[in-house]
Design a protein around this motif. Structure first.
Motif, mmCIF file in Angstrom:
data_model
loop_
_atom_site.group_PDB
_atom_site.id
_atom_site.type_symbol
_atom_site.label_atom_id
_atom_site.label_comp_id
_atom_site.label_asym_id
_atom_site.label_seq_id
_atom_site.Cartn_x
_atom_site.Cartn_y
_atom_site.Cartn_z
ATOM 1 N N ALA A 247 0.814 -1.222 0.000
ATOM 2 C CA ALA A 247 0.000 0.000 0.000
ATOM 3 C C ALA A 247 0.845 1.269 0.000
ATOM 4 N N GLN A 248 1.798 1.386 0.953
ATOM 5 C CA GLN A 248 2.616 2.607 1.003
ATOM 6 C C GLN A 248 3.538 2.711 -0.199
ATOM 7 N N ALA A 249 3.991 1.574 -0.717
ATOM 8 C CA ALA A 249 4.853 1.618 -1.898
ATOM 9 C C ALA A 249 4.107 2.229 -3.080
ATOM 10 N N LEU A 250 2.820 1.893 -3.225
ATOM 11 C CA LEU A 250 2.038 2.444 -4.331
ATOM 12 C C LEU A 250 1.614 3.884 -4.061
ATOM 13 N N VAL A 251 1.388 4.232 -2.801
ATOM 14 C CA VAL A 251 0.998 5.603 -2.472
ATOM 15 C C VAL A 251 2.188 6.556 -2.595
ATOM 16 N N ALA A 252 3.337 6.168 -2.009
ATOM 17 C CA ALA A 252 4.510 7.051 -2.013
ATOM 18 C C ALA A 252 5.376 6.869 -3.255
ATOM 19 N N GLY A 253 5.309 5.690 -3.870
ATOM 20 C CA GLY A 253 6.098 5.444 -5.075
ATOM 21 C C GLY A 253 7.544 5.077 -4.811
ATOM 22 N N PHE A 254 7.862 4.593 -3.596
ATOM 23 C CA PHE A 254 9.251 4.223 -3.324
ATOM 24 C C PHE A 254 9.573 2.822 -3.865
ATOM 25 N N THR A 255 10.831 2.433 -3.765
ATOM 26 C CA THR A 255 11.305 1.175 -4.346
ATOM 27 C C THR A 255 11.250 0.053 -3.319
ATOM 28 N N VAL A 256 10.678 -1.070 -3.721
ATOM 29 C CA VAL A 256 10.575 -2.258 -2.871
ATOM 30 C C VAL A 256 11.653 -3.247 -3.290
ATOM 31 N N ASN A 257 12.466 -3.686 -2.330
ATOM 32 C CA ASN A 257 13.563 -4.616 -2.597
ATOM 33 C C ASN A 257 13.285 -5.958 -1.931
ATOM 34 N N CYS A 258 13.320 -7.026 -2.702
ATOM 35 C CA CYS A 258 13.042 -8.364 -2.179
ATOM 36 C C CYS A 258 14.354 -9.140 -2.049
ATOM 37 N N PRO A 259 14.639 -9.711 -0.861
ATOM 38 C CA PRO A 259 15.901 -10.436 -0.662
ATOM 39 C C PRO A 259 15.928 -11.748 -1.434
ATOM 40 N N GLU A 260 17.129 -12.307 -1.562
ATOM 41 C CA GLU A 260 17.270 -13.573 -2.287
ATOM 42 C C GLU A 260 16.574 -14.712 -1.563
ATOM 43 N N SER A 261 16.707 -14.738 -0.238
ATOM 44 C CA SER A 261 16.063 -15.774 0.561
ATOM 45 C C SER A 261 16.007 -15.309 2.005
ATOM 46 N N GLY A 262 15.313 -16.079 2.835
ATOM 47 C CA GLY A 262 15.252 -15.749 4.243
ATOM 48 C C GLY A 262 16.607 -15.785 4.914
ATOM 49 N N ASP A 263 17.507 -16.621 4.390
ATOM 50 C CA ASP A 263 18.840 -16.758 4.983
ATOM 51 C C ASP A 263 19.761 -15.592 4.651
ATOM 52 N N THR A 264 19.427 -14.827 3.605
ATOM 53 C CA THR A 264 20.317 -13.745 3.169
ATOM 54 C C THR A 264 19.788 -12.357 3.534
ATOM 55 N N VAL A 265 18.735 -12.304 4.369
ATOM 56 C CA VAL A 265 18.093 -11.021 4.668
ATOM 57 C C VAL A 265 19.079 -10.002 5.233
ATOM 58 N N LEU A 266 19.892 -10.398 6.221
ATOM 59 C CA LEU A 266 20.806 -9.446 6.843
ATOM 60 C C LEU A 266 21.874 -8.969 5.863
ATOM 61 N N THR A 267 22.372 -9.877 5.027
ATOM 62 C CA THR A 267 23.351 -9.492 4.000
ATOM 63 C C THR A 267 22.720 -8.523 3.000
ATOM 64 N N ASP A 268 21.524 -8.860 2.536
ATOM 65 C CA ASP A 268 20.831 -8.013 1.564
ATOM 66 C C ASP A 268 20.443 -6.667 2.180
ATOM 67 N N LEU A 269 20.132 -6.677 3.468
ATOM 68 C CA LEU A 269 19.820 -5.439 4.180
ATOM 69 C C LEU A 269 21.004 -4.480 4.130
ATOM 70 N N ARG A 270 22.200 -5.018 4.347
ATOM 71 C CA ARG A 270 23.401 -4.168 4.304
ATOM 72 C C ARG A 270 23.661 -3.647 2.896
ATOM 73 N N GLU A 271 23.391 -4.466 1.883
ATOM 74 C CA GLU A 271 23.642 -4.044 0.495
ATOM 75 C C GLU A 271 22.679 -2.938 0.066
ATOM 76 N N ILE A 272 21.415 -3.087 0.430
ATOM 77 C CA ILE A 272 20.395 -2.114 0.022
ATOM 78 C C ILE A 272 20.505 -0.833 0.839
ATOM 79 N N GLY A 273 20.743 -0.962 2.154
ATOM 80 C CA GLY A 273 20.764 0.213 3.021
ATOM 81 C C GLY A 273 19.450 0.952 2.953
ATOM 82 N N PRO A 274 18.353 0.331 3.393
ATOM 83 C CA PRO A 274 17.040 0.973 3.263
ATOM 84 C C PRO A 274 16.969 2.277 4.051
ATOM 85 N N THR A 275 16.106 3.177 3.579
ATOM 86 C CA THR A 275 15.885 4.433 4.289
ATOM 87 C C THR A 275 14.662 4.332 5.193
ATOM 88 N N TYR A 276 13.836 3.338 4.937
ATOM 89 C CA TYR A 276 12.603 3.114 5.698
ATOM 90 C C TYR A 276 12.579 1.629 6.026
#
Length: 651
Positions: A247-276
């Motif tokens: 819902a917020q992604a469509l309202v605000a228009g920000f970018t949604v990033n999906c990790p490779e798997s549940g096991d890589t979430v923390l690694t992918d989190l560091r790579e993306i560096g989300p603002t929200y």
């Protein structure tokens, strides 16, 4: 397309088309696959959704029908949700880790004929379910791996459906736009099932308009914009993920990033560096546990530096974040701490770029809350429910209280019933429980207020404090209020405690079950040369009990300083021989304690705690991941811990 900004006419397909028209080349979704991030622009997403929607229409999906979505966070599953909306249908996301029996209940209750799933694992579950529930006529799968030899007539691949849709679109060029603009904000968009803490899950019907109100209210409140990035990794069936990643992604228009798997979430989190960033308390607890384990393994100098600067952060960090007056020396000390400790720590956790982080789904302990804000992470609590689109109270910048969930969100009325229950009225409320007018009437009163089931109080500034679930709040025989969740959250702040269940209603004292955190306690034991063979063995070690007893006594010391809670200190505890598990019905899929079920299942242990016994033998049936059942048995120790006289908390 001015009408897409009006809540009365807003639907999510119209928002999608608006982004595709006005920002066609801006990244909308990313997904990490085989170590490489793939990107889709808004125009590409709109084309993908259009093809899938037309394909579903060609297969017989019609307005008003319900479609199940099962899998990890994948762009194509979010697009499936949008495609269903385009046709005037209702998306029904399911928890991907739920066993077949739990899925069968939802699929039957929601009248599902169409399902879009991620992979072979989910396909196998659905065919297992079809042996007793034969109504699922169409199963569409995304990932083709392992599907080569499947020949069932109900099966179709996602790509085939899209190709069918492109042909259908050419043959019926006005169909898609016609269907999109036939939709109304009052149409049910999604059905999210409750966690079922007090009974069978119920389907919460939420409209386009209700989620738009919640998403737009949150966007304005925190200044979310199209430049923001989020990591989408929480279950799609959870209301928090639907609000943030859809819902917020469509309202605000920000970018949604999906990790490779549940096991890589923390690694992918560091790579993306989300603002929200959005996570339930359990995720923040696990992060803190990881930090503490690393620091235990660090050298003497690093440990001393960490402890010194964390004390500085605890003292002034939150005030600096809130831009409150802080002395020059403290500011200099904090700046050095940010250089040597806080900055590197946030970088390791992937939180360096976060402008605002929210936690919801359960109460977060004040100490855990303070830790993140003290190191400069703008963590805030969001209070809501599935029935309110997770939108009731928000915490404004510069006015954060660790023991409250903030002020009523814009457009939301909040009041307390005579018994302290929190009542809510807003435009972001459920339309109904699916096929349950009786249940709907129970929670929405004649004045239009939703009864949350939570007990709360307002402070002098109007901030709401949630004490516990109203049904769980009780009284000790001494007359003291007993709020188990409040006590449990204090226990779970310690990295060695993963889960806790407190008992005390209509009792003379409080006792508790403890689940140790296997990783944290295992690391602690290995560094001390304590051998163990598994969870049950480690949980029963005398050294483990001594470690947990120290944590419990610290909680008691803290409770003794709180006027309302000093009489609810823990007198006795035991460490459970197994981890509480959703598959064993002890926790919900969102990891909320099923208190009543646990009370019945472990009655013999509760009786032993209150009978003054020093040990109790128990055998417990458990379910394994492959569906097999087995027994776990142990002779559990019960220990008494120190309690403290009520103290007046220092100012």
């Amino acid at each position: 397309m001015e009408e897409t900004t009006k809540a009365s006419e807003c639907t999510f397909p119209r928002l999608l088309l608006k982004h595709a028209q006005t920002r066609p080349n801006v990244p909308a979704y990313r997904e990490k696959n085989l170590g490489i991030w793939q990107t889709w622009s808004w125009s590409e997403v709109a084309e993908e959704v259009r093809a899938l929607a037309c394909g579903l229409a060609a297969m017989g999906f019609k307005r008003g029908m319900n479609l199940a979505i099962v899998g990890d966070n994948r762009p194509r599953l979010y697009w499936a949700m949008a495609a269903v909306h385009c046709l005037g249908g209702v998306a029904v996301p399911l928890y991907q880790d739920a066993p077949a029996a739990d899925m069968a209940y939802v699929l039957n209750d929601a009248d599902i004929d169409f399902a879009i799933v991620e992979d072979q694992e989910q396909v196998d579950k659905l065919f297992d379910i079809k042996q007793t529930l034969n109504r699922i006529a169409n199963i569409i799968y995304d990932d083709p791996r392992g599907m080569r030899h499947y020949r069932q007539q109900e099966l179709t691949s996602y790509d085939v459906v899209q190709e069918l849709g492109r042909k259908f679109d050419k043959a019926h060029p006005g169909f898609f736009i016609g269907e999109v603009y036939a939709g109304r904000a009052s149409d049910t968009a999604v059905m999210l099932y409750t966690s079922g803490t007090t009974g069978k899950p119920k389907g919460v019907c939420q409209t386009h308009g209700s989620f738009f109100v919640a998403a737009e209210g949150g966007r304005k409140f925190d200044g979310l914009n199209a430049e923001d990035n989020v990591l989408s990794y929480l279950p799609m069936a959870w209301v928090g993920d639907h609000l943030l990643s859809f819902a917020q992604a469509l309202v605000a228009g920000f970018t949604v990033n999906c990790p490779e798997s549940g096991d890589t979430v923390l690694t992918d989190l560091r790579e993306i560096g989300p603002t929200y960033y959005f996570a339930p308390p359990r995720v923040f607890e696990n992060m803190l546990t990881t930090v503490m384990i690393r620091m235990e393994d660090a050298g003497v100098i690093k440990r001393k530096m960490f402890r010194h600067y964390m004390e500085v952060a605890r003292r002034v960090g939150a005030d600096i974040l809130d831009r409150k007056p802080v002395g020059l020396l403290d500011r200099l000390s904090y700046a050095l701490g940010d250089l040597f400790v806080y900055g590197p720590l946030k970088n390791v956790l992937g939180l360096s770029r976060v402008r605002v982080a929210y936690t919801a789904g359960a109460a977060i302990g004040p100490d855990l809350f303070r830790f993140y804000r003290s190191i400069g992470v703008n963590l805030k609590q969001l209070y809501g429910a599935t029935e309110t689109c997770a939108y009731v109270c928000l915490q404004p910048n510069g006015n954060i209280k660790f023991d409250s969930v903030g002020l009523p969100a814009p457009g939301v009325e909040v009041k307390l019933a005579d018994n302290g229950e929190v009542l809510v009225k807003s435009a972001a409320m459920l339309k109904e429980y699916y096929k349950r007018p009786d249940a709907t009437a129970e929670v929405i009163d004649a004045d239009g207020y939703f009864h949350t089931g939570d007990a709360g109080i307002f402070d002098d500034e109007g901030h709401l404090k949630i004490i516990d679930r109203a049904a769980d709040v009780g009284k000790m025989n001494s007359g003291d209020m007993f709020a188990p969740n409040y006590i449990e959250n204090k226990l779970k702040f310690f990295p060695f405690i993963k889960e806790a269940v407190a008992f005390g209603n209509e009792r003379d004292m409080v006792c508790a079950f403890i689940n140790i955190d296997m990783e944290a306690v295992g690391n602690w034991a290995e560094r001390r040369g304590i051998a163990y063979s598994g969870y049950t063995d480690l949980a029963g070690k005398a050294e483990t009990y001594e470690l947990i007893a120290e944590c419990v006594e610290k909680v008691n010391a803290d409770l003794s300083t709180e006027a309302l809670m000093s009489g609810t200190q823990i007198h006795r505890f035991l460490v459970l021989h197994k981890e509480l598990d959703p598959d064993d019905d002890e926790l919900t899929r969102t990891r909320k304690v099923r208190r009543r079920f646990i009370g019945e299942k472990y009655r013999v242990l509760i009786d032993a705690l209150y009978a003054g016994k020093m040990s109790q033998y128990i055998e417990t049936q458990v379910k394994f991941e492959d569906g097999r059942k087995g027994m776990v048995s142990a002779d559990l120790r019960i220990v008494d811990v120190k309690t403290f006289g009520a103290l007046k908390k220092a100012a």
